[in-house]
Design a protein around this motif. Sequence first.
Motif, PDB file in Angstrom:
ATOM      1  N   ARG A  69      -6.028  -2.922   4.059  1.00  0.00           N
ATOM      2  CA  ARG A  69      -5.407  -4.221   4.291  1.00  0.00           C
ATOM      3  C   ARG A  69      -5.753  -5.222   3.181  1.00  0.00           C
ATOM      4  NH1 ARG A  69      -6.309  -5.249   9.457  1.00  0.00           N
ATOM      5  NH2 ARG A  69      -4.166  -5.285  10.169  1.00  0.00           N
ATOM      6  N   GLU A  70      -7.012  -5.278   2.776  1.00  0.00           N
ATOM      7  CA  GLU A  70      -7.420  -6.268   1.770  1.00  0.00           C
ATOM      8  C   GLU A  70      -6.679  -6.056   0.454  1.00  0.00           C
ATOM      9  OE1 GLU A  70      -9.634  -4.510   3.617  1.00  0.00           O
ATOM     10  OE2 GLU A  70     -10.394  -6.114   4.927  1.00  0.00           O
ATOM     11  N   SER A  71      -6.616  -4.818  -0.019  1.00  0.00           N
ATOM     12  CA  SER A  71      -5.912  -4.532  -1.284  1.00  0.00           C
ATOM     13  C   SER A  71      -4.425  -4.825  -1.167  1.00  0.00           C
ATOM     14  CB  SER A  71      -6.107  -3.069  -1.692  1.00  0.00           C
ATOM     15  OG  SER A  71      -7.461  -2.781  -1.891  1.00  0.00           O
ATOM     16  N   ALA A  72      -3.835  -4.424  -0.048  1.00  0.00           N
ATOM     17  CA  ALA A  72      -2.403  -4.655   0.154  1.00  0.00           C
ATOM     18  C   ALA A  72      -2.107  -6.151   0.222  1.00  0.00           C
ATOM     19  CB  ALA A  72      -1.936  -3.965   1.435  1.00  0.00           C
ATOM     20  N   TYR A  73      -2.919  -6.890   0.952  1.00  0.00           N
ATOM     21  CA  TYR A  73      -2.681  -8.328   1.066  1.00  0.00           C
ATOM     22  C   TYR A  73      -2.874  -9.032  -0.280  1.00  0.00           C
ATOM     23  CZ  TYR A  73      -1.846  -8.833   6.069  1.00  0.00           C
ATOM     24  OH  TYR A  73      -1.285  -8.812   7.322  1.00  0.00           O
ATOM     25  N   HIS A  74      -3.829  -8.569  -1.074  1.00  0.00           N
ATOM     26  CA  HIS A  74      -4.022  -9.160  -2.405  1.00  0.00           C
ATOM     27  C   HIS A  74      -2.763  -8.959  -3.248  1.00  0.00           C
ATOM     28  CE1 HIS A  74      -7.214 -10.540  -5.356  1.00  0.00           C
ATOM     29  NE2 HIS A  74      -6.134 -10.399  -6.111  1.00  0.00           N
ATOM     30  N   GLU A  75      -2.233  -7.749  -3.241  1.00  0.00           N
ATOM     31  CA  GLU A  75      -1.004  -7.475  -3.991  1.00  0.00           C
ATOM     32  C   GLU A  75       0.174  -8.259  -3.419  1.00  0.00           C
ATOM     33  OE1 GLU A  75       1.662  -6.283  -6.763  1.00  0.00           O
ATOM     34  OE2 GLU A  75      -0.520  -6.159  -6.833  1.00  0.00           O
ATOM     35  N   MET A  76       0.269  -8.333  -2.096  1.00  0.00           N
ATOM     36  CA  MET A  76       1.350  -9.135  -1.500  1.00  0.00           C
ATOM     37  C   MET A  76       1.214 -10.600  -1.884  1.00  0.00           C
ATOM     38  SD  MET A  76       2.315  -7.644   2.267  1.00  0.00           S
ATOM     39  CE  MET A  76       0.675  -7.403   2.931  1.00  0.00           C
ATOM     40  N   GLY A  77      -0.012 -11.080  -2.019  1.00  0.00           N
ATOM     41  CA  GLY A  77      -0.218 -12.457  -2.458  1.00  0.00           C
ATOM     42  C   GLY A  77       0.319 -12.691  -3.859  1.00  0.00           C
ATOM     43  N   ARG A  78       0.078 -11.742  -4.759  1.00  0.00           N
ATOM     44  CA  ARG A  78       0.628 -11.844  -6.121  1.00  0.00           C
ATOM     45  C   ARG A  78       2.154 -11.897  -6.076  1.00  0.00           C
ATOM     46  NH1 ARG A  78      -3.022  -7.268  -7.365  1.00  0.00           N
ATOM     47  NH2 ARG A  78      -4.956  -8.180  -8.077  1.00  0.00           N
TER      48      ARG A  78
END
Length: 180
Positions: A69-78
């Motif tokens: 979740r953390e990695s995916a959300y970071h990428e979604m934030g970008r």
Amino acid sequence: MQDSFSGRATQGSFFEGLFIRSLQATGAFADALRDCGFDPRKPKALYPIEVWNAALEVAWRYCYPGKDRESAYHEMGRLLGAGFLQTWMGKVVDMGLPMLGPDRFFARIPSLLALDTFRYDVKVLPLGWHHYRVSFRNDPDAKPDLMAGVLEAVLRRTGVNPTATVTMRRERDFDLEVTW
């Protein structure tokens, strides 16, 4: 908002930026977004925060099935940051970013975050040359990794290559450290 259990809402331009402009939701992904309350074919100006939260989970499941979740959300934030800057509201923000520069951008973060419909506490602290801490407090829908990605995307428009790291996370509070 009457459709929101909490009364909190999210700007439609955030949905447009992430799900329409960046992720270009179609097919089963778009159907799943519709099931949680967001129809990419008929965007609205405002959505209950519960729809935003559900839509992010749908995007994680459909677009990042192998990521935590953390990695995916970071990428979604970008992607959210980049996509938002393509919306009409984002274009207004984007016009001044290259001239603003990163240091003056950090001074304006609290006012830029006022675009959100919920008022949480945001403090910016310079820690050194090209190093800032952004502290978010009392955010009932805290998504630190998403915000880290958003800051990276928006800061890139000021002419730097930033890295945003979550350095503290609690239920309603988090800190991001940003360097470049």
